[in-house]
Design a protein around this motif. Structure first.
Motif, PDB file in Angstrom:
ATOM      1  N   ALA A 370       0.825  -1.208   0.000  1.00  0.00           N
ATOM      2  CA  ALA A 370       0.000   0.000   0.000  1.00  0.00           C
ATOM      3  C   ALA A 370       0.859   1.258   0.000  1.00  0.00           C
ATOM      4  N   VAL A 371       1.871   1.296   0.860  1.00  0.00           N
ATOM      5  CA  VAL A 371       2.743   2.467   0.918  1.00  0.00           C
ATOM      6  C   VAL A 371       3.525   2.613  -0.382  1.00  0.00           C
ATOM      7  N   LEU A 372       4.031   1.507  -0.908  1.00  0.00           N
ATOM      8  CA  LEU A 372       4.777   1.540  -2.162  1.00  0.00           C
ATOM      9  C   LEU A 372       3.918   2.116  -3.292  1.00  0.00           C
ATOM     10  N   ALA A 373       2.714   1.597  -3.431  1.00  0.00           N
ATOM     11  CA  ALA A 373       1.847   2.019  -4.530  1.00  0.00           C
ATOM     12  C   ALA A 373       1.438   3.483  -4.391  1.00  0.00           C
ATOM     13  N   TYR A 374       1.084   3.893  -3.175  1.00  0.00           N
ATOM     14  CA  TYR A 374       0.649   5.271  -2.970  1.00  0.00           C
ATOM     15  C   TYR A 374       1.792   6.251  -3.217  1.00  0.00           C
ATOM     16  N   SER A 375       2.955   5.964  -2.654  1.00  0.00           N
ATOM     17  CA  SER A 375       4.088   6.866  -2.813  1.00  0.00           C
ATOM     18  C   SER A 375       4.518   6.956  -4.270  1.00  0.00           C
ATOM     19  N   PHE A 376       4.598   5.815  -4.948  1.00  0.00           N
ATOM     20  CA  PHE A 376       5.005   5.809  -6.352  1.00  0.00           C
ATOM     21  C   PHE A 376       4.033   6.623  -7.203  1.00  0.00           C
ATOM     22  N   ALA A 377       2.742   6.403  -7.015  1.00  0.00           N
ATOM     23  CA  ALA A 377       1.742   7.085  -7.840  1.00  0.00           C
ATOM     24  C   ALA A 377       1.792   8.592  -7.649  1.00  0.00           C
ATOM     25  N   VAL A 378       1.838   9.027  -6.389  1.00  0.00           N
ATOM     26  CA  VAL A 378       1.854  10.472  -6.132  1.00  0.00           C
ATOM     27  C   VAL A 378       3.149  11.099  -6.631  1.00  0.00           C
ATOM     28  N   ALA A 379       4.270  10.438  -6.389  1.00  0.00           N
ATOM     29  CA  ALA A 379       5.560  10.987  -6.838  1.00  0.00           C
ATOM     30  C   ALA A 379       5.614  11.080  -8.359  1.00  0.00           C
ATOM     31  N   TRP A 380       5.105  10.076  -9.049  1.00  0.00           N
ATOM     32  CA  TRP A 380       5.123  10.105 -10.514  1.00  0.00           C
ATOM     33  C   TRP A 380       4.257  11.251 -11.038  1.00  0.00           C
ATOM     34  N   ILE A 381       3.080  11.407 -10.482  1.00  0.00           N
ATOM     35  CA  ILE A 381       2.184  12.486 -10.922  1.00  0.00           C
ATOM     36  C   ILE A 381       2.811  13.854 -10.647  1.00  0.00           C
ATOM     37  N   LEU A 382       3.366  14.021  -9.452  1.00  0.00           N
ATOM     38  CA  LEU A 382       4.007  15.290  -9.094  1.00  0.00           C
ATOM     39  C   LEU A 382       5.207  15.573 -10.002  1.00  0.00           C
ATOM     40  N   GLY A 383       6.064  14.567 -10.143  1.00  0.00           N
ATOM     41  CA  GLY A 383       7.251  14.746 -10.975  1.00  0.00           C
ATOM     42  C   GLY A 383       6.884  15.063 -12.416  1.00  0.00           C
ATOM     43  N   PHE A 384       5.913  14.351 -12.960  1.00  0.00           N
ATOM     44  CA  PHE A 384       5.475  14.578 -14.338  1.00  0.00           C
ATOM     45  C   PHE A 384       4.907  15.985 -14.502  1.00  0.00           C
ATOM     46  N   ALA A 385       4.084  16.423 -13.525  1.00  0.00           N
ATOM     47  CA  ALA A 385       3.488  17.759 -13.596  1.00  0.00           C
ATOM     48  C   ALA A 385       4.559  18.847 -13.548  1.00  0.00           C
ATOM     49  N   ILE A 386       5.543  18.676 -12.685  1.00  0.00           N
ATOM     50  CA  ILE A 386       6.622  19.665 -12.588  1.00  0.00           C
ATOM     51  C   ILE A 386       7.448  19.682 -13.873  1.00  0.00           C
ATOM     52  N   GLU A 387       7.761  18.498 -14.400  1.00  0.00           N
ATOM     53  CA  GLU A 387       8.555  18.409 -15.617  1.00  0.00           C
ATOM     54  C   GLU A 387       7.841  19.075 -16.798  1.00  0.00           C
ATOM     55  N   LYS A 388       6.539  18.921 -16.883  1.00  0.00           N
ATOM     56  CA  LYS A 388       5.793  19.457 -18.018  1.00  0.00           C
ATOM     57  C   LYS A 388       5.433  20.932 -17.864  1.00  0.00           C
ATOM     58  N   THR A 389       5.650  21.496 -16.706  1.00  0.00           N
ATOM     59  CA  THR A 389       5.348  22.921 -16.483  1.00  0.00           C
ATOM     60  C   THR A 389       6.638  23.735 -16.387  1.00  0.00           C
ATOM     61  N   ILE A 390       7.265  23.733 -15.255  1.00  0.00           N
ATOM     62  CA  ILE A 390       8.475  24.545 -15.083  1.00  0.00           C
ATOM     63  C   ILE A 390       9.745  23.777 -15.431  1.00  0.00           C
ATOM     64  N   GLY A 391       9.630  22.463 -15.631  1.00  0.00           N
ATOM     65  CA  GLY A 391      10.796  21.642 -15.937  1.00  0.00           C
ATOM     66  C   GLY A 391      11.465  21.134 -14.677  1.00  0.00           C
ATOM     67  N   PHE A 392      11.798  19.849 -14.669  1.00  0.00           N
ATOM     68  CA  PHE A 392      12.460  19.234 -13.522  1.00  0.00           C
ATOM     69  C   PHE A 392      13.914  18.913 -13.861  1.00  0.00           C
ATOM     70  N   ARG A 393      14.138  18.463 -15.092  1.00  0.00           N
ATOM     71  CA  ARG A 393      15.477  18.077 -15.512  1.00  0.00           C
ATOM     72  C   ARG A 393      16.190  19.254 -16.159  1.00  0.00           C
ATOM     73  N   ILE A 394      17.481  19.381 -15.883  1.00  0.00           N
ATOM     74  CA  ILE A 394      18.261  20.446 -16.510  1.00  0.00           C
ATOM     75  C   ILE A 394      18.506  20.103 -17.984  1.00  0.00           C
ATOM     76  N   LYS A 395      18.949  21.063 -18.754  1.00  0.00           N
ATOM     77  CA  LYS A 395      19.236  20.850 -20.165  1.00  0.00           C
ATOM     78  C   LYS A 395      20.444  19.933 -20.327  1.00  0.00           C
ATOM     79  N   ASN A 396      20.479  19.235 -21.450  1.00  0.00           N
ATOM     80  CA  ASN A 396      21.587  18.305 -21.711  1.00  0.00           C
ATOM     81  C   ASN A 396      22.943  19.002 -21.680  1.00  0.00           C
TER      82      ASN A 396
END
Length: 419
Positions: A370-396
């Protein structure tokens, strides 16, 4: 709370807080020389941000009176301003904050060499608020995981999920989030086995040593995490399992170093110092949920198996193609899962092989998944949202130039060419 207990509470909190700089050193030595400042800053950023959020509302969220509540009311005692709080209450809040801080800091190892600091801080604050604080309430603060044994098997069974100091709430939680972020940010440039060596092995060994030192406060002070269902907490009393906890913390860690080095020798022909440091951390992770519930012999077995298992698990990223830079998944997620499930078999009195039935294993597995699934799902959604808006990864090109100078305007090592 008597003066001795109060003094131990402060000491334990200081030991655990010191562990986060230990994480910074451990991770910092493993990355490229031009990423060491960035890597360490993610840990220090977690100390700053999570420390503030914990005082404002995090502590309030980690205890519930209704077992099925998502979390405590964040505004019930905003900024710990309730006039009836005693000095001991503030010490309990201090101790809990150190767990929240290091859990967030652990995640950062999966995205080394390629993450924006500002985006990391946004992720850290939101993830702590909607994942760590509620999960701490579920596991230790009177929540549904804490009451799972009673709900499934009745109060007369005496069963409850065993997680003394954070197999689920800290290590599985952080490891699952780390996996999600590694997938969102993608692979580093030139990702392949053997392309990158730790730039400062002594720094990594120093970090592992600090972690082992601080872990005695982490495990032996963790009774403060166990709420009574009415929102109150307490440090260990005179009849606590402190002696058992500290000897198991020593034994499992030592055995895990041996287990990791044996696998390295068999697999690669040479035992390494980084392997010894990683094995120590793997053992510490595995014994965290189990430290009060195993006899020392079973703790030694847990350690050697955890060290060997994690040494094999860190190879999975090459086979499965996800870039978990510093093996947060292989050590913390795998080690946390193993330590949590091991209790289903070998916990004193309730483990399947030590007088109990399958009930203990069942509730350990449900809590872990339960903890694994909840943490993974929320982290993926948060990370994806940040990456697609302000960017999470630096430029190559910035990754190639070096995260430290691009993101922080600093260098870890300044060499004077005139010397």
């Amino acid at each position: 709370m008597d003066s001795g207990t109060l003094a131990w509470g402060i000491t334990a909190a200081a030991l655990v807080l010191f562990m986060t700089p230990g994480v910074a050193f451990f991770y910092g030595g493993l990355v490229k020389a031009k990423s060491v400042v960035s890597m360490m800053m993610m840990s220090f950023g977690a100390m700053a941000l999570i420390g503030v959020l914990w005082i404002l509302y995090g502590f309030n969220m980690t205890a519930v009176t209704d077992p099925w509540a998502f979390a405590g009311n964040p505004f019930s005692n905003f900024a710990l301003s309730f006039p009836q709080l005693a000095g001991s209450d503030f010490v309990l809040a201090l101790f809990g904050s150190t767990f929240a801080i290091i859990t967030v800091a652990l995640i950062s190892g999966a995205i080394a060499d390629r993450a924006k600091f500002g985006s990391w801080m946004i992720f850290a604050g939101i993830w702590a608020t909607i994942v760590y604080f509620p999960v701490a309430a579920w596991v230790w603060g009177g929540g549904w995981i804490m009451n799972l044994g009673t709900a499934l098997f009745g109060e007369e069974s005496g069963l409850f999920v065993l997680d003394y100091a954070g197999g689920t709430a800290v290590h599985i939680n952080a490891g699952a989030a780390a996996l999600a972020l590694a997938l969102v940010l993608g692979k580093r440039i030139g990702f392949q086995k053997g392309i990158q060596k730790p730039h400062n092995v002594p720094l990594t060994l120093l970090g592992a040593s600090i972690l082992w030192f601080g872990w005695f406060g982490f495990n032996a002070g963790a009774e403060a995490n166990w709420a009574n269902g009415d929102g109150t907490y307490g440090f260990m009393g005179p009849d606590s399992a402190a002696g058992l906890i500290v000897i198991n913390t020593l034994g499992a860690t030592a055995a895990a170093i041996a287990g990791w080095l044996i696998i390295e020798k068999l697999k690669d022909g040479k035992p390494t110092s980084v392997g010894a440091a990683s094995g120590a951390v793997a053992g510490l992770v595995a014994i965290t949920p189990a430290c009060a519930f195993l006899t020392p012999g079973w703790a030694l077995l847990l350690g050697v198996l955890a060290g060997a298992l994690c040494a094999l698990a860190v190879e999975l990223k090459w086979k499965l193609g996800f870039d978990d830079s510093l093996d947060v998944v292989g050590i913390h997620l795998v080690g946390g899962l193993f330590g949590t499930l091991y209790l289903g078999f070998f916990a004193t009195g309730t483990g399947l092989f030590l007088g109990g039935g399958a009930g203990q294993l069942a509730i350990q597995a449900i809590a872990a998944i339960a903890v694994l699934a909840y943490s993974f799902a929320v982290a993926w959604i948060l990370g994806f949202a940040i990456e697609k808006t302000i960017g999470f990864r630096i430029k190559n090109e910035d990754e190639l130039a070096g995260v430290d100078t691009v993101v922080h305007g600093e260098e870890g090592y300044l060499i004077d060419e005139r010397a």
